[in-house]
Design an enzyme around this catalytic site. Structure first.
Site, PDB file in Angstrom:
ATOM      1  N   ARG A  53       0.856  -0.896   0.049  1.00 22.22           N
ATOM      2  CA  ARG A  53       0.102   0.080  -0.350  1.00 22.22           C
ATOM      3  C   ARG A  53       0.864   1.336  -0.225  1.00 22.22           C
ATOM      4  O   ARG A  53       2.514   0.983   0.254  1.00 22.22           O
ATOM      5  CB  ARG A  53      -0.682   0.193   0.935  1.00 22.22           C
ATOM      6  CG  ARG A  53      -0.071  -0.237   2.393  1.00 22.22           C
ATOM      7  CD  ARG A  53      -1.048   0.380   3.896  1.00 22.22           C
ATOM      8  NE  ARG A  53      -0.575   1.308   3.584  1.00 22.22           N
ATOM      9  CZ  ARG A  53       0.671   2.227   3.634  1.00 22.22           C
ATOM     10  NH1 ARG A  53       1.344   1.288   4.478  1.00 22.22           N
ATOM     11  NH2 ARG A  53       0.040   3.370   4.174  1.00 22.22           N
ATOM     12  N   GLY A  54       0.148   2.432  -0.107  1.00 17.92           N
ATOM     13  CA  GLY A  54       1.065   3.523  -0.383  1.00 17.92           C
ATOM     14  C   GLY A  54       1.475   4.177  -1.690  1.00 17.92           C
ATOM     15  O   GLY A  54       1.761   3.065  -2.371  1.00 17.92           O
ATOM     16  N   ALA A  55       0.985   5.073  -2.297  1.00 18.33           N
ATOM     17  CA  ALA A  55       0.878   5.221  -3.493  1.00 18.33           C
ATOM     18  C   ALA A  55       2.465   4.513  -4.362  1.00 18.33           C
ATOM     19  O   ALA A  55       2.189   4.271  -5.075  1.00 18.33           O
ATOM     20  CB  ALA A  55       0.977   6.630  -4.084  1.00 18.33           C
ATOM     21  N   ARG A  90      -6.818   0.254  -7.531  1.00 21.68           N
ATOM     22  CA  ARG A  90      -7.050   0.955  -6.769  1.00 21.68           C
ATOM     23  C   ARG A  90      -7.053   2.147  -7.454  1.00 21.68           C
ATOM     24  O   ARG A  90      -6.166   2.949  -8.255  1.00 21.68           O
ATOM     25  CB  ARG A  90      -6.034   0.833  -5.737  1.00 21.68           C
ATOM     26  CG  ARG A  90      -6.212  -0.387  -4.400  1.00 21.68           C
ATOM     27  CD  ARG A  90      -4.521   0.442  -3.501  1.00 21.68           C
ATOM     28  NE  ARG A  90      -6.066   1.122  -2.584  1.00 21.68           N
ATOM     29  CZ  ARG A  90      -5.534   1.511  -1.303  1.00 21.68           C
ATOM     30  NH1 ARG A  90      -4.369   1.406  -0.953  1.00 21.68           N
ATOM     31  NH2 ARG A  90      -6.225   2.154  -0.700  1.00 21.68           N
ATOM     32  N   ASP A 242      -1.811  11.078  -2.339  1.00 20.21           N
ATOM     33  CA  ASP A 242      -2.024   9.665  -2.877  1.00 20.21           C
ATOM     34  C   ASP A 242      -1.975  10.818  -4.879  1.00 20.21           C
ATOM     35  O   ASP A 242      -1.456  10.100  -5.751  1.00 20.21           O
ATOM     36  CB  ASP A 242      -3.261   9.086  -3.179  1.00 20.21           C
ATOM     37  CG  ASP A 242      -2.225   8.499  -1.499  1.00 20.21           C
ATOM     38  OD1 ASP A 242      -2.404   8.542  -0.632  1.00 20.21           O
ATOM     39  OD2 ASP A 242      -2.627   6.839  -1.542  1.00 20.21           O
ATOM     40  N   ASN A 252      -4.746  12.591   0.460  1.00 16.70           N
ATOM     41  CA  ASN A 252      -4.216  11.860   0.929  1.00 16.70           C
ATOM     42  C   ASN A 252      -5.253  11.319   1.806  1.00 16.70           C
ATOM     43  O   ASN A 252      -6.375  11.302   1.843  1.00 16.70           O
ATOM     44  CB  ASN A 252      -2.885  12.787   1.295  1.00 16.70           C
ATOM     45  CG  ASN A 252      -2.274  11.187   2.333  1.00 16.70           C
ATOM     46  OD1 ASN A 252      -2.058  10.642   2.223  1.00 16.70           O
ATOM     47  ND2 ASN A 252      -2.393  12.210   4.315  1.00 16.70           N
ATOM     48  N   LYS A 253      -4.831  10.215   2.015  1.00 16.99           N
ATOM     49  CA  LYS A 253      -5.779   9.268   3.359  1.00 16.99           C
ATOM     50  C   LYS A 253      -6.706  10.518   3.811  1.00 16.99           C
ATOM     51  O   LYS A 253      -6.401  11.314   4.486  1.00 16.99           O
ATOM     52  CB  LYS A 253      -4.819   8.870   4.745  1.00 16.99           C
ATOM     53  CG  LYS A 253      -5.303   7.800   5.403  1.00 16.99           C
ATOM     54  CD  LYS A 253      -6.557   6.918   4.823  1.00 16.99           C
ATOM     55  CE  LYS A 253      -5.471   5.928   3.576  1.00 16.99           C
ATOM     56  NZ  LYS A 253      -6.346   5.184   2.974  1.00 16.99           N
TER      57      LYS A 253
END
Ligand code: MRU
Length: 365
Positions: A53-55, A90, A242, A252-253
Protein backbone atom coordinates in the site's frame (compact mmCIF):
# COMPACT_ATOMS: atom_id res chain seq x y z
CA UNK A 1 15.46 0.75 6.41
CA UNK A 2 16.34 -1.92 8.92
CA UNK A 3 14.15 -4.58 10.47
CA UNK A 4 15.82 -6.20 13.47
CA UNK A 5 19.19 -5.02 12.13
CA UNK A 6 18.66 -6.34 8.58
CA UNK A 7 18.25 -3.78 5.76
CA UNK A 8 14.97 -4.17 3.87
CA UNK A 9 13.10 -2.48 1.11
CA UNK A 10 9.33 -2.82 1.03
CA UNK A 11 9.69 -4.96 -2.10
CA UNK A 12 12.67 -6.70 -3.72
CA UNK A 13 13.49 -9.05 -6.55
CA UNK A 14 14.46 -12.57 -5.48
CA UNK A 15 17.08 -13.38 -8.09
CA UNK A 16 17.23 -17.12 -7.24
CA UNK A 17 13.51 -17.72 -7.53
CA UNK A 18 13.10 -14.93 -10.12
CA UNK A 19 10.07 -13.58 -8.35
CA UNK A 20 9.01 -10.35 -6.62
CA UNK A 21 8.89 -10.51 -2.83
CA UNK A 22 6.89 -8.18 -0.62
CA UNK A 23 6.24 -7.54 3.05
CA UNK A 24 2.60 -8.43 3.75
CA UNK A 25 1.71 -5.21 5.58
CA UNK A 26 -1.61 -6.55 6.86
CA UNK A 27 0.23 -8.36 9.64
CA UNK A 28 2.36 -5.45 10.78
CA UNK A 29 3.15 -4.23 13.38
CA UNK A 30 2.65 -7.62 15.07
CA UNK A 31 4.15 -10.09 12.60
CA UNK A 32 6.79 -9.51 9.94
CA UNK A 33 5.69 -11.70 7.03
CA UNK A 34 7.36 -11.70 3.62
CA UNK A 35 5.93 -13.49 0.61
CA UNK A 36 6.39 -13.92 -3.16
CA UNK A 37 3.90 -12.48 -5.65
CA UNK A 38 3.63 -15.07 -8.38
CA UNK A 39 0.60 -14.59 -10.60
CA UNK A 40 -1.28 -11.65 -12.08
CA UNK A 41 -4.20 -12.39 -9.74
CA UNK A 42 -1.75 -12.33 -6.86
CA UNK A 43 -0.48 -8.89 -7.96
CA UNK A 44 -4.01 -7.52 -8.12
CA UNK A 45 -4.90 -9.02 -4.75
CA UNK A 46 -1.73 -7.68 -3.12
CA UNK A 47 -2.64 -4.13 -4.17
CA UNK A 48 -6.41 -4.32 -3.61
CA UNK A 49 -6.19 -6.01 -0.22
CA UNK A 50 -3.36 -3.65 0.80
CA UNK A 51 -0.67 -6.25 1.40
CA UNK A 52 1.30 -3.53 -0.37
CA UNK A 53 0.00 0.00 0.00
CA UNK A 54 1.05 3.64 -0.28
CA UNK A 55 1.06 5.48 -3.59
CA UNK A 56 4.71 5.01 -4.66
CA UNK A 57 4.78 1.37 -3.60
CA UNK A 58 1.70 0.35 -5.54
CA UNK A 59 3.20 2.04 -8.61
CA UNK A 60 6.43 0.05 -8.28
CA UNK A 61 4.49 -3.17 -7.61
CA UNK A 62 2.40 -2.66 -10.73
CA UNK A 63 5.59 -2.29 -12.80
CA UNK A 64 6.66 -5.75 -11.60
CA UNK A 65 3.18 -6.98 -12.51
CA UNK A 66 3.75 -5.79 -16.08
CA UNK A 67 7.12 -7.56 -16.06
CA UNK A 68 5.41 -10.83 -15.09
CA UNK A 69 2.80 -10.42 -17.82
CA UNK A 70 5.48 -9.76 -20.43
CA UNK A 71 7.30 -12.93 -19.39
CA UNK A 72 4.07 -14.91 -19.83
CA UNK A 73 2.92 -13.26 -23.08
CA UNK A 74 4.71 -10.25 -24.58
CA UNK A 75 2.05 -9.39 -27.18
CA UNK A 76 0.46 -5.94 -27.57
CA UNK A 77 -2.90 -7.32 -26.44
CA UNK A 78 -1.36 -8.82 -23.33
CA UNK A 79 0.34 -5.51 -22.45
CA UNK A 80 -2.94 -3.62 -22.82
CA UNK A 81 -4.76 -6.24 -20.77
CA UNK A 82 -2.19 -6.03 -17.98
CA UNK A 83 -2.43 -2.20 -17.99
CA UNK A 84 -6.22 -2.31 -17.60
CA UNK A 85 -6.19 -5.13 -15.08
CA UNK A 86 -3.62 -3.51 -12.78
CA UNK A 87 -4.97 0.00 -13.22
CA UNK A 88 -8.30 -1.23 -11.87
CA UNK A 89 -6.87 -2.32 -8.53
CA UNK A 90 -7.05 1.02 -6.70
CA UNK A 91 -8.45 4.26 -8.10
CA UNK A 92 -6.98 7.19 -6.16
CA UNK A 93 -3.17 7.04 -6.10
CA UNK A 94 -1.91 8.36 -9.43
CA UNK A 95 1.47 6.63 -9.10
CA UNK A 96 -0.22 3.42 -10.20
CA UNK A 97 -1.31 4.87 -13.55
CA UNK A 98 1.97 6.76 -13.86
CA UNK A 99 4.01 3.53 -13.55
CA UNK A 100 1.71 1.63 -15.92
CA UNK A 101 1.84 4.41 -18.52
CA UNK A 102 5.62 4.52 -18.29
CA UNK A 103 5.84 0.75 -18.80
CA UNK A 104 3.44 0.77 -21.74
CA UNK A 105 5.16 3.70 -23.43
CA UNK A 106 8.59 2.11 -23.17
CA UNK A 107 7.59 -1.47 -23.97
CA UNK A 108 5.13 -1.03 -26.83
CA UNK A 109 7.75 0.15 -29.40
CA UNK A 110 10.00 -2.86 -28.64
CA UNK A 111 9.95 -6.15 -30.54
CA UNK A 112 8.01 -8.75 -28.56
CA UNK A 113 11.04 -10.91 -27.84
CA UNK A 114 12.73 -8.01 -26.03
CA UNK A 115 9.80 -7.00 -23.87
CA UNK A 116 10.14 -9.42 -20.94
CA UNK A 117 13.72 -8.48 -20.09
CA UNK A 118 13.08 -4.77 -20.75
CA UNK A 119 10.01 -4.81 -18.50
CA UNK A 120 11.93 -6.33 -15.63
CA UNK A 121 14.77 -3.81 -16.06
CA UNK A 122 12.20 -1.02 -16.07
CA UNK A 123 10.54 -2.28 -12.88
CA UNK A 124 13.95 -2.33 -11.15
CA UNK A 125 14.60 1.19 -12.49
CA UNK A 126 11.28 2.51 -11.15
CA UNK A 127 11.97 0.94 -7.73
CA UNK A 128 15.54 2.28 -7.55
CA UNK A 129 14.44 5.73 -8.69
CA UNK A 130 11.82 5.83 -5.96
CA UNK A 131 14.50 5.23 -3.34
CA UNK A 132 16.64 8.11 -4.64
CA UNK A 133 13.66 10.46 -4.97
CA UNK A 134 12.64 9.82 -1.37
CA UNK A 135 16.19 10.28 -0.15
CA UNK A 136 16.23 13.70 -1.85
CA UNK A 137 12.84 14.60 -0.31
CA UNK A 138 14.41 13.83 3.05
CA UNK A 139 17.34 16.17 2.41
CA UNK A 140 15.02 19.04 1.45
CA UNK A 141 12.63 18.41 4.35
CA UNK A 142 15.58 18.31 6.73
CA UNK A 143 16.30 21.98 5.97
CA UNK A 144 12.78 22.94 7.11
CA UNK A 145 13.12 20.93 10.31
CA UNK A 146 16.53 22.54 10.93
CA UNK A 147 15.00 26.02 10.69
CA UNK A 148 12.29 25.15 13.20
CA UNK A 149 14.81 23.42 15.50
CA UNK A 150 16.94 26.57 15.52
CA UNK A 151 14.09 28.37 17.30
CA UNK A 152 13.48 25.63 19.86
CA UNK A 153 16.55 25.96 22.03
CA UNK A 154 17.35 22.23 22.04
CA UNK A 155 13.73 21.17 22.63
CA UNK A 156 12.45 18.52 20.20
CA UNK A 157 10.65 19.60 17.06
CA UNK A 158 7.12 18.17 17.33
CA UNK A 159 5.95 16.86 13.98
CA UNK A 160 2.45 15.50 13.38
CA UNK A 161 1.86 12.97 10.61
CA UNK A 162 -1.19 11.18 9.28
CA UNK A 163 -1.43 7.68 7.79
CA UNK A 164 1.78 5.90 6.88
CA UNK A 165 3.84 7.81 4.34
CA UNK A 166 6.86 5.89 5.52
CA UNK A 167 9.32 3.48 3.92
CA UNK A 168 6.58 0.85 3.90
CA UNK A 169 4.49 3.08 1.63
CA UNK A 170 7.37 3.63 -0.80
CA UNK A 171 10.28 1.41 -1.82
CA UNK A 172 12.46 2.94 0.90
CA UNK A 173 12.79 6.05 3.10
CA UNK A 174 9.15 7.13 2.78
CA UNK A 175 8.04 10.59 1.78
CA UNK A 176 6.73 12.26 4.97
CA UNK A 177 9.08 10.17 7.11
CA UNK A 178 12.22 10.77 5.06
CA UNK A 179 12.80 14.26 6.55
CA UNK A 180 12.22 12.73 10.00
CA UNK A 181 14.82 10.00 9.40
CA UNK A 182 17.26 12.57 8.04
CA UNK A 183 16.71 14.92 10.99
CA UNK A 184 17.07 12.17 13.58
CA UNK A 185 20.23 10.86 11.89
CA UNK A 186 21.63 14.42 11.85
CA UNK A 187 21.18 14.62 15.62
CA UNK A 188 18.24 17.04 15.57
CA UNK A 189 15.85 16.17 18.39
CA UNK A 190 12.40 15.40 17.02
CA UNK A 191 9.23 13.88 18.39
CA UNK A 192 6.45 12.64 16.12
CA UNK A 193 2.71 12.66 16.85
CA UNK A 194 1.42 9.66 14.94
CA UNK A 195 -2.29 9.76 14.01
CA UNK A 196 -3.78 6.30 14.37
CA UNK A 197 -5.54 6.75 10.98
CA UNK A 198 -8.78 4.87 11.24
CA UNK A 199 -10.06 2.63 9.86
CA UNK A 200 -6.95 0.62 8.98
CA UNK A 201 -4.67 2.20 11.55
CA UNK A 202 -1.72 2.84 9.27
CA UNK A 203 -0.38 4.94 12.16
CA UNK A 204 0.60 1.64 13.78
CA UNK A 205 2.87 1.03 10.77
CA UNK A 206 4.40 4.48 11.24
CA UNK A 207 4.93 3.78 14.94
CA UNK A 208 6.60 0.48 14.07
CA UNK A 209 8.89 2.22 11.59
CA UNK A 210 9.81 5.11 13.88
CA UNK A 211 10.29 2.81 16.86
CA UNK A 212 12.62 0.56 14.84
CA UNK A 213 14.69 3.65 13.98
CA UNK A 214 14.75 4.96 17.56
CA UNK A 215 12.69 8.08 16.81
CA UNK A 216 10.62 9.30 19.78
CA UNK A 217 6.94 9.28 18.93
CA UNK A 218 3.45 9.12 20.44
CA UNK A 219 0.47 7.33 18.90
CA UNK A 220 -2.65 9.51 19.14
CA UNK A 221 -6.30 9.27 18.13
CA UNK A 222 -7.24 10.88 14.86
CA UNK A 223 -9.16 13.55 16.72
CA UNK A 224 -6.33 14.67 19.02
CA UNK A 225 -4.35 16.77 16.54
CA UNK A 226 -6.47 19.93 16.76
CA UNK A 227 -6.28 19.97 20.53
CA UNK A 228 -2.50 19.49 20.47
CA UNK A 229 -2.12 22.31 17.96
CA UNK A 230 -4.22 24.68 20.11
CA UNK A 231 -1.85 24.00 22.98
CA UNK A 232 1.34 24.67 21.04
CA UNK A 233 2.39 21.06 21.01
CA UNK A 234 2.77 20.71 17.23
CA UNK A 235 5.52 22.63 15.39
CA UNK A 236 4.72 21.33 11.94
CA UNK A 237 2.68 18.75 10.07
CA UNK A 238 4.13 16.54 7.33
CA UNK A 239 1.90 14.14 5.42
CA UNK A 240 2.18 12.25 2.16
CA UNK A 241 -0.21 12.39 -0.79
CA UNK A 242 -1.73 9.93 -3.22
CA UNK A 243 -2.41 12.47 -5.93
CA UNK A 244 -1.49 16.14 -6.15
CA UNK A 245 -3.15 18.36 -8.72
CA UNK A 246 -1.25 20.82 -10.89
CA UNK A 247 -2.86 23.55 -8.75
CA UNK A 248 -1.35 22.04 -5.58
CA UNK A 249 -4.44 20.36 -4.06
CA UNK A 250 -3.40 17.18 -2.27
CA UNK A 251 -5.44 14.02 -1.98
CA UNK A 252 -4.31 11.88 0.92
CA UNK A 253 -5.68 9.45 3.49
CA UNK A 254 -9.10 10.37 4.89
CA UNK A 255 -8.75 12.88 7.72
CA UNK A 256 -5.82 14.78 6.24
CA UNK A 257 -8.10 17.70 5.31
CA UNK A 258 -9.23 18.14 8.93
CA UNK A 259 -5.59 18.25 10.06
CA UNK A 260 -4.87 20.94 7.48
CA UNK A 261 -7.84 23.01 8.66
CA UNK A 262 -6.73 22.73 12.28
CA UNK A 263 -3.16 23.62 11.28
CA UNK A 264 -4.35 26.73 9.39
CA UNK A 265 -6.46 27.86 12.35
CA UNK A 266 -3.49 27.49 14.70
CA UNK A 267 -0.73 28.87 12.47
CA UNK A 268 1.02 25.49 12.27
CA UNK A 269 2.92 24.93 8.99
CA UNK A 270 1.37 22.11 6.96
CA UNK A 271 3.82 20.43 4.57
CA UNK A 272 3.16 17.62 2.13
CA UNK A 273 6.03 15.42 0.94
CA UNK A 274 5.79 13.86 -2.50
CA UNK A 275 7.72 12.37 -5.35
CA UNK A 276 6.96 14.09 -8.67
CA UNK A 277 5.17 10.99 -10.07
CA UNK A 278 2.42 11.76 -7.52
CA UNK A 279 1.54 14.95 -9.39
CA UNK A 280 -1.36 14.51 -11.80
CA UNK A 281 -0.76 17.33 -14.27
CA UNK A 282 -4.07 16.59 -16.00
CA UNK A 283 -6.12 17.51 -12.92
CA UNK A 284 -6.71 21.02 -11.62
CA UNK A 285 -9.54 20.84 -9.06
CA UNK A 286 -8.85 17.94 -6.71
CA UNK A 287 -12.21 18.04 -4.91
CA UNK A 288 -14.15 17.69 -8.15
CA UNK A 289 -11.86 15.58 -10.30
CA UNK A 290 -10.02 13.02 -8.16
CA UNK A 291 -11.80 9.67 -7.77
CA UNK A 292 -12.02 8.78 -4.08
CA UNK A 293 -11.77 5.10 -3.28
CA UNK A 294 -14.74 3.73 -1.35
CA UNK A 295 -13.62 0.70 0.62
CA UNK A 296 -15.44 -2.13 2.36
CA UNK A 297 -17.83 -1.50 5.25
CA UNK A 298 -16.08 -4.22 7.18
CA UNK A 299 -12.99 -2.03 7.60
CA UNK A 300 -15.19 0.33 9.65
CA UNK A 301 -17.35 -2.14 11.54
CA UNK A 302 -14.46 -4.43 12.48
CA UNK A 303 -10.92 -3.90 13.67
CA UNK A 304 -7.80 -6.09 13.63
CA UNK A 305 -5.40 -6.34 16.53
CA UNK A 306 -3.42 -8.66 18.79
CA UNK A 307 -4.99 -9.93 21.97
CA UNK A 308 -3.18 -10.58 25.25
CA UNK A 309 -2.69 -14.23 24.28
CA UNK A 310 -0.61 -13.00 21.33
CA UNK A 311 -3.19 -14.02 18.74
CA UNK A 312 -3.95 -11.63 15.85
CA UNK A 313 -7.72 -11.43 15.43
CA UNK A 314 -10.50 -9.30 14.02
CA UNK A 315 -13.28 -8.10 16.30
CA UNK A 316 -16.58 -6.35 15.61
CA UNK A 317 -16.94 -2.79 16.93
CA UNK A 318 -20.50 -1.88 15.91
CA UNK A 319 -23.91 -3.45 16.55
CA UNK A 320 -24.85 -6.24 14.10
CA UNK A 321 -25.96 -4.84 10.77
CA UNK A 322 -24.76 -1.26 11.28
CA UNK A 323 -24.06 0.29 7.89
CA UNK A 324 -20.54 1.71 7.53
CA UNK A 325 -19.33 4.42 5.11
CA UNK A 326 -15.67 4.21 4.16
CA UNK A 327 -14.29 6.92 1.85
CA UNK A 328 -10.56 6.24 1.99
CA UNK A 329 -9.13 9.62 0.93
CA UNK A 330 -9.94 13.32 1.04
CA UNK A 331 -8.66 16.41 -0.71
CA UNK A 332 -6.85 19.24 1.03
CA UNK A 333 -7.09 22.41 -1.07
CA UNK A 334 -3.82 24.09 -2.00
CA UNK A 335 -4.68 27.16 0.10
CA UNK A 336 -4.16 25.09 3.26
CA UNK A 337 -0.75 23.73 2.21
CA UNK A 338 2.35 25.60 3.36
CA UNK A 339 4.67 23.86 0.91
CA UNK A 340 5.26 20.72 -1.13
CA UNK A 341 8.51 18.91 -0.35
CA UNK A 342 9.62 17.29 -3.61
CA UNK A 343 12.83 15.67 -4.80
CA UNK A 344 13.82 18.97 -6.44
CA UNK A 345 13.14 21.14 -3.41
CA UNK A 346 10.29 22.78 -1.54
CA UNK A 347 7.73 24.45 -3.77
CA UNK A 348 4.55 26.44 -3.10
CA UNK A 349 1.30 24.55 -3.70
CA UNK A 350 0.61 26.72 -6.73
CA UNK A 351 0.48 25.95 -10.44
CA UNK A 352 2.99 28.57 -11.61
CA UNK A 353 5.54 27.65 -8.93
CA UNK A 354 5.12 23.93 -9.61
CA UNK A 355 5.61 24.37 -13.35
CA UNK A 356 8.69 26.47 -12.71
CA UNK A 357 10.11 23.60 -10.67
CA UNK A 358 9.01 20.94 -13.18
CA UNK A 359 9.13 22.80 -16.53
CA UNK A 360 9.06 19.55 -18.50
CA UNK A 361 5.36 19.25 -17.56
CA UNK A 362 4.40 22.67 -18.94
CA UNK A 363 2.82 21.06 -22.01
CA UNK A 364 0.77 18.58 -19.99
CA UNK A 365 -0.97 21.20 -17.95
O1 MRU B 1 -4.66 3.47 1.69
P1 MRU B 1 -3.16 3.60 1.79
O2 MRU B 1 -2.60 3.04 3.05
O3 MRU B 1 -2.49 3.06 0.55
O4 MRU B 1 -2.93 5.16 1.81
C1 MRU B 1 -1.62 5.66 1.87
C2 MRU B 1 -1.55 7.12 2.05
O5 MRU B 1 -2.56 7.80 2.12
C3 MRU B 1 -0.20 7.74 2.06
O6 MRU B 1 -0.18 8.87 2.87
C4 MRU B 1 0.17 8.14 0.62
O7 MRU B 1 0.07 7.05 -0.23
C5 MRU B 1 1.53 8.72 0.54
S1 MRU B 1 2.71 7.40 0.69
C6 MRU B 1 4.27 7.94 0.59
Amino acid sequence: MKVNGTPYRSLWWNTDAEVLEIIDQRWLPHDFVTQPVETMEDFADAITEMRVRGAPLIGATAAYGIALKMALDPSDTSLEQAWTFLNGTRPTAINLRWALNRCRAQLMPLPEDERASAALRLAHEIADEDVEINRAIGRHGLEIIKEIAAKKDGEPVNILTHCNAGWLATVDWGTATSPMYHAHDAGIPIHVWVDETRPRNQGALTSWELGSHGIPHTYITDNAGGHLMQHGQVDMVITGTDRTTRAGDVCNKIGTYLKALAAKDNGVPFYVALPSPTIDWTVSDGVVEIPIEDRKEREITHVWGRNDAGKIAEVQVTPDGTPGGNPAFDVTPARLVTGLITERGVVAADEAAMIEMFPEFRAAS
